[in-house]
Enzyme design. Structure first.
Site, PDB file in Angstrom:
ATOM      1  N   ASP A 144       3.589 -11.176   1.137  1.00 45.26           N
ATOM      2  CA  ASP A 144       2.153 -11.484   1.098  1.00 45.26           C
ATOM      3  C   ASP A 144       1.491 -10.291   0.423  1.00 45.26           C
ATOM      4  O   ASP A 144       1.201  -9.324   1.113  1.00 45.26           O
ATOM      5  CB  ASP A 144       1.639 -11.669   2.526  1.00 45.26           C
ATOM      6  CG  ASP A 144       0.107 -11.741   2.608  1.00 45.26           C
ATOM      7  OD1 ASP A 144      -0.540 -11.921   1.571  1.00 45.26           O
ATOM      8  OD2 ASP A 144      -0.428 -11.606   3.723  1.00 45.26           O
ATOM      9  N   PRO A 145       1.363 -10.303  -0.894  1.00 41.19           N
ATOM     10  CA  PRO A 145       1.513 -11.423  -1.827  1.00 41.19           C
ATOM     11  C   PRO A 145       2.955 -11.623  -2.284  1.00 41.19           C
ATOM     12  O   PRO A 145       3.707 -10.679  -2.422  1.00 41.19           O
ATOM     13  CB  PRO A 145       0.645 -10.990  -3.011  1.00 41.19           C
ATOM     14  CG  PRO A 145       0.755  -9.489  -3.018  1.00 41.19           C
ATOM     15  CD  PRO A 145       0.850  -9.079  -1.563  1.00 41.19           C
TER      16      PRO A 145
END
Length: 449
Positions: free
Chosen positions: A127-128
């Protein structure tokens, strides 16, 4: 095909699973660079076709000469150094991979990146990273069937597994607590029912709400940074609500808010902080209590924190006591400020112990409207537990994703070999990464509720 030379900058916990994945291809030779040579050497121990070097990324000349000698560089150092790494890569015509968001400093290098004919691929971690792969998959599938994504929610947490989370913060730190604590002090923006909502850093914890992900867990969720551009990045102009946020166990945001209110997350130097002070004396000074005995501190804490009820007050005060912040024990000062002094204490109390494991929980929720006006709620969920004898869930999910994206780039996959600064926001980049990730046993489970 000739061998590929890969340079990895940084030796944090996500580096080894990445190196291990890349050494699975016998054509690759991997060099790990770190300021401290022994750290880099420990990281590559037992892995074939690897070497360790000492490198200080803040030295431009050293960075330039090293980066130029490789086909590709993976930057796993703090994001503030990525622009410097990319500048060296532009000079050396070396491709770059990072697991961080594309910062403005990186984005503005795009013309020079294109001129050098290199690829700078970002946001290929968890994340990301994994979040993009599955968001794009579902959004494309919905659009292909004529549907509209009216609301999009995405929450991710890197947490201790429930059996290791029995402490007042419901949290543990696998590296310096500073970054994790400050991330809970970011401002945030998101879209709600068509309007942009901005949350100040001071208010972030107070907007957290209980959020159901899956049975057996009690999470609280709050927005993370700026979600607004993702309506465009994910190609969902029809979406009225777009929120990307973080998960913590319930009770954590209120505790962090109390630490903020009591001055403990203040990074400014305090001239009154002196060696020999006790924790209670620091707390007294920080909140202006009449004395440093526990009774005086508690009555002042209650005035400042305005707890919602007696049970909450008892829970947080007993947590402060557990952290030693109300005791006459001498404090170990760090950095001349309260934040770093607290971090030193939390490192002692809240580090992962041998045999403990972490949890990565990531969930997307899509509210979809079909052409016949029927609506559905779709979810994609990753619940990944660490292996106490092997890699943490966080290290594996970030490191392996990064390794896969890097290998595809090295292998000349056309979608990943377009010059410029990129992130996986399109199906042609996301699909190949996701398909290999699933073969590695990391997969989001999709459901229609």
């Amino acid at each position: 095909m000739s061998g590929k030379k890969i340079l990895i900058l940084g030796s944090g916990m996500v580096a080894r699973p990445c190196v291990e994945y890349l050494t699975g291809d016998t054509k690759n030779e991997v060099t790990v660079a770190c300021r401290t040579l022994s750290t880099a050497q420990a990281l590559i121990s037992g892995l074939p076709r690897t070497q360790a070097i000492s490198l200080d990324v803040s030295s431009v000349a050293d960075l330039d000469s090293q980066v130029a000698a490789y086909d590709l560089v993976i930057s796993l150092v703090p994001y503030v150094y990525h622009a410097a790494v990319i500048k060296s890569a532009i000079k050396g015509k070396t491709n770059v991979v990072t697991t961080s968001y594309i910062s403005p400093a990186v984005r503005e290098l795009e013309p020079a990146v294109k001129e050098a004919g290199i690829v700078v691929l970002n946001e290929v971690g968890l994340d990301p990273g994994i979040d993009h792969l599955y968001a794009i998959k579902t959004i494309d599938e919905v659009h292909a069937k004529g549907g509209k994504v009216k609301q999009f929610y995405s929450y991710c947490g890197g947490l201790p597994a429930p059996e290791c989370a029995g402490n007042p913060l419901g949290f543990k730190f696998s590296w310096s607590p500073r970054g994790a604590l400050l991330a809970q002090r970011n401002s945030a923006s998101y879209l709600s029912e068509g309007k942009q909502v901005d949350v100040s850093a001071q208010d972030l914890m107070s907007v957290s709400k209980p959020y159901f992900v899956t049975d057996g867990y009690a999470f609280a969720a709050y927005p993370n940074r700026n979600s607004v551009p993702f309506r465009e990045f994910y190609n969902i102009p029809e979406a009225e609500t777009v929120i990307r946020g973080s998960l913590r166990y319930e009770g954590n945001p209120e505790f962090i808010q109390a630490l903020v209110d009591l001055g403990w997350l203040d990074a400014d130097e305090k001239d009154w902080l002196e060696e020999g002070m006790t924790w209670a004396q620091i707390q007294q000074k920080a909140i202006g209590a009449g004395a440093s005995n526990e009774g005086a501190l508690i009555s002042r804490i209650k005035e400042i924190c305005k707890f919602s009820n007696e049970a909450e007050s008892d829970r947080i005060i007993s947590g402060l006591r557990w952290m030693g912040l109300l005791t006459s024990e001498q404090a170990v000062l760090r950095g001349g400020n309260l934040l770093d002094t607290l971090c030193g204490q939390l490192e002692k109390l809240l580090s992962y112990q041998p045999g403990e494991r972490d949890l990565v929980m990531l969930q997307h929720k899509f509210i979809v409207e079909w052409s016949d006006a029927k609506t559905d709620t779709l979810t994609s969920t990753l619940e990944l537990l660490g292996d106490p004898k092997g890699y943490s869930a966080m290290a594996r999910s970030v490191g392996v994703t990064c390794g896969i994206a890097t290998q595809l780039l090295l292998d000349g996959h056309p979608a990943l070999n377009t010059t410029g600064v990129h992130a996986p926001y399109k199906k042609d980049i996301c699909d190949p990464i996701r398909e290999i990730l699933e073969r590695e046993g990391i997969k989001m489970v999709e459901k229609v509720l």
